[in-house]
Design an enzyme around this catalytic site. Structure first.
Site, PDB file in Angstrom:
ATOM      1  N   ASN A   6       0.910  -1.352  -0.194  1.00 48.07           N
ATOM      2  CA  ASN A   6       0.017   0.070  -0.061  1.00 48.07           C
ATOM      3  C   ASN A   6       0.870   1.134   0.160  1.00 48.07           C
ATOM      4  OD1 ASN A   6      -1.296   2.243   1.047  1.00 48.07           O
ATOM      5  ND2 ASN A   6      -3.009   0.874   1.651  1.00 48.07           N
ATOM      6  N   HIS A   9       0.802   6.438   1.431  1.00 49.68           N
ATOM      7  CA  HIS A   9       1.331   7.497   2.155  1.00 49.68           C
ATOM      8  C   HIS A   9       2.725   8.209   1.459  1.00 49.68           C
ATOM      9  CE1 HIS A   9      -1.144   6.857   5.533  1.00 49.68           C
ATOM     10  NE2 HIS A   9      -0.320   5.916   5.925  1.00 49.68           N
ATOM     11  N   ARG A  17       2.523  18.986   0.773  1.00 49.23           N
ATOM     12  CA  ARG A  17       3.128  20.359   0.016  1.00 49.23           C
ATOM     13  C   ARG A  17       2.405  20.815  -1.105  1.00 49.23           C
ATOM     14  NH1 ARG A  17       8.402  22.945  -0.165  1.00 49.23           N
ATOM     15  NH2 ARG A  17       8.310  22.034   2.133  1.00 49.23           N
ATOM     16  N   HIS A  49      -5.745   3.374  -1.800  1.00 53.69           N
ATOM     17  CA  HIS A  49      -6.984   3.704  -1.163  1.00 53.69           C
ATOM     18  C   HIS A  49      -7.484   5.094  -1.871  1.00 53.69           C
ATOM     19  CE1 HIS A  49      -9.621   4.072   2.529  1.00 53.69           C
ATOM     20  NE2 HIS A  49     -10.434   4.263   1.383  1.00 53.69           N
ATOM     21  N   ARG A  51      -9.668   7.572  -1.645  1.00 54.98           N
ATOM     22  CA  ARG A  51     -10.716   8.062  -0.278  1.00 54.98           C
ATOM     23  C   ARG A  51     -11.657   9.102  -0.967  1.00 54.98           C
ATOM     24  NH1 ARG A  51      -8.814   6.427   5.107  1.00 54.98           N
ATOM     25  NH2 ARG A  51     -10.846   7.583   5.883  1.00 54.98           N
ATOM     26  N   ARG A  55      -7.987  12.736   0.248  1.00 56.05           N
ATOM     27  CA  ARG A  55      -6.986  13.258   0.886  1.00 56.05           C
ATOM     28  C   ARG A  55      -5.419  12.857   0.622  1.00 56.05           C
ATOM     29  NH1 ARG A  55      -7.721  10.104   6.594  1.00 56.05           N
ATOM     30  NH2 ARG A  55      -9.596  11.013   6.567  1.00 56.05           N
ATOM     31  N   GLU A  76      -8.768   0.084  -2.813  1.00 57.66           N
ATOM     32  CA  GLU A  76      -9.384   0.117  -1.656  1.00 57.66           C
ATOM     33  C   GLU A  76     -10.434   1.219  -1.768  1.00 57.66           C
ATOM     34  OE1 GLU A  76      -7.343   0.624   1.786  1.00 57.66           O
ATOM     35  OE2 GLU A  76      -6.185  -1.170   1.543  1.00 57.66           O
ATOM     36  N   THR A 107      -8.147   3.797   8.303  1.00 60.64           N
ATOM     37  CA  THR A 107      -9.256   2.938   8.410  1.00 60.64           C
ATOM     38  C   THR A 107      -9.259   2.231   9.768  1.00 60.64           C
ATOM     39  OG1 THR A 107      -8.921   2.454   6.006  1.00 60.64           O
ATOM     40  CG2 THR A 107     -10.723   1.218   7.117  1.00 60.64           C
ATOM     41  N   GLU A 157     -10.496  -9.313   3.887  1.00 62.57           N
ATOM     42  CA  GLU A 157      -9.298  -9.217   4.379  1.00 62.57           C
ATOM     43  C   GLU A 157      -9.573  -8.824   5.871  1.00 62.57           C
ATOM     44  OE1 GLU A 157      -7.067  -6.087   2.290  1.00 62.57           O
ATOM     45  OE2 GLU A 157      -6.175  -5.275   4.319  1.00 62.57           O
ATOM     46  N   HIS A 196      -3.296  -4.148   8.107  1.00 60.94           N
ATOM     47  CA  HIS A 196      -3.464  -2.925   9.106  1.00 60.94           C
ATOM     48  C   HIS A 196      -2.461  -3.180  10.301  1.00 60.94           C
ATOM     49  CE1 HIS A 196      -5.610   0.667   9.572  1.00 60.94           C
ATOM     50  NE2 HIS A 196      -4.926   0.864  10.903  1.00 60.94           N
ATOM     51  N   GLY A 197      -1.650  -2.424  10.092  1.00 60.18           N
ATOM     52  CA  GLY A 197      -0.509  -2.373  11.633  1.00 60.18           C
ATOM     53  C   GLY A 197       0.279  -3.614  11.307  1.00 60.18           C
TER      54      GLY A 197
HETATM   55  N1  PXP Z   1      -5.760  -3.021   4.470  1.00 56.40           N
HETATM   56  C1  PXP Z   1      -6.611  -1.993   4.453  1.00 56.40           C
HETATM   57  C2  PXP Z   1      -7.978  -2.192   4.104  1.00 56.40           C
HETATM   58  C3  PXP Z   1      -6.101  -0.555   5.070  1.00 56.40           C
HETATM   59  O1  PXP Z   1      -7.399   0.312   5.041  1.00 56.40           O
HETATM   60  C4  PXP Z   1      -4.772  -0.302   5.275  1.00 56.40           C
HETATM   61  C5  PXP Z   1      -4.621   1.214   5.571  1.00 56.40           C
HETATM   62  O2  PXP Z   1      -4.660   1.810   4.894  1.00 56.40           O
HETATM   63  C6  PXP Z   1      -3.993  -1.352   5.205  1.00 56.40           C
HETATM   64  C7  PXP Z   1      -4.489  -2.782   4.856  1.00 56.40           C
HETATM   65  C8  PXP Z   1      -2.379  -1.090   5.416  1.00 56.40           C
HETATM   66  O3  PXP Z   1      -2.416  -0.774   6.878  1.00 56.40           O
HETATM   67  P1  PXP Z   1      -0.940  -0.275   7.190  1.00 56.40           P
HETATM   68  O4  PXP Z   1      -0.677   1.048   6.382  1.00 56.40           O
HETATM   69  O5  PXP Z   1      -1.133  -0.125   8.744  1.00 56.40           O
HETATM   70  O6  PXP Z   1       0.216  -1.240   6.922  1.00 56.40           O
END
Ligand code: PXP
Length: 246
Positions: A6, A9, A17, A49, A51, A55, A76, A107, A157, A196-197
């Site tokens: 993903n 970021h 910026r 993603h 959104r 953003r 996503e 999320t 997921e 996630h995480g």
């Molecule tokens: N899966 C989904 C559905 C998410 O929304 C996110 C966060 O954007 C991730 C995975 C990845 O999570 P992380 O950035 O914490 O690795």
């Protein structure tokens, strides 16, 4: 075990910026370059993603990555009519339906599939008929797994946020919930992913969860990339997830 990278970021940093001057000759960092770097490091798919509030990722980011990167694209998105139309024109390989609240930083919880089958089922059917396999991003709860299977989603997921954010007994309990949800998903014929995480530091415990075929990882890879570069960060993660034994 597949690794979905993903790169949201990268766009977060760009927007910090250049949100109001995306066409500027100065605009950086490049989402496309990040996708290439992740591919070079061994990513099996790229996740973006888009959104509702745009953003970080913009529509053009998704279109550019779709056009230029020869890896499966996982979009996503929130379960809305506007995003459905965007996904139908983008035709990503996978769509992961996620809940969205504008004020959240990321999320925060899984999608409530149970109780919303009537709205979600046609969306899933339209996406899958258009060639995008659909995944439901859900908390590891049996009723959410069953509802995802019932509406015809190909994949789930499992949200590993609580797993990642706890330690000790709480993490053990959450790991047990993930084990049960993954087992049930597998029995119901769903492909089971997690995200996630997830970090290298919590992979050993995540390895107790059976039947996972893909991890979706973002934040830790982009954080690590600041020091090592993204290709190397992805390579490290790819070799770390080889320890998964199921
Ligand atoms: N899966 C989904 C559905 C998410 O929304 C996110 C966060 O954007 C991730 C995975 C990845 O999570 P992380 O950035 O914490 O690795």
């Amino acid at each position: 075990m597949h690794l979905g990278v993903n790169i949201d970021h990268v766009a977060t940093l760009r927007q910090a910026r250049y949100a109001t001057m995306l066409d500027s000759h100065n605009t950086e960092p490049s989402v496309l370059e990040a996708a290439y770097a992740a591919m070079k490091g061994g990513a099996d798919s790229i996740t973006l993603h888009v959104r509702e509030d745009r953003r970080h990722m913009q529509d053009d980011d998704a279109r550019t990555v779709r056009r230029e990167i020869p890896l499966p694209l996982n979009l996503e998105m929130g379960a809305t009519q506007a995003m459905l139309e965007f996904a139908l024109s983008l035709k990503p390989d996978y769509v992961c339906l996620v809940p969205e609240r504008r004020e959240e930083i990321t999320t925060e919880g899984g999608l409530s599939v149970a109780g919303h089958e009537a709205e979600l089922q046609p969306l899933v059917a339209a996406l899958q008929a258009n060639g995008s396999k659909v995944s439901m991003f859900i908390d590891p709860e049996p009723e959410q797994v069953k509802a995802s299977a019932a509406i015809g989603a190909a994949m789930i997921e499992l949200h590993t946020g609580r797993f990642a954010n706890t330690l000790g007994e709480e993490r053990k309990a959450e790991t047990a919930r993930l084990v049960a949800a993954a087992t049930l998903g597998h029995e119901l014929g769903l492909e089971v992913h997690a995200g996630h995480g997830i970090q290298i530091a919590n992979l050993a415990e995540l390895n107790e969860v059976p039947y996972l075929t893909e991890l979706n990882i973002g934040h830790t890879l982009i954080s690590r990339a600041i020091f090592t570069g993204l290709t190397s960060a992805v390579q490290e993660m790819k070799s770390a997830i080889e320890s998964y034994k199921w």
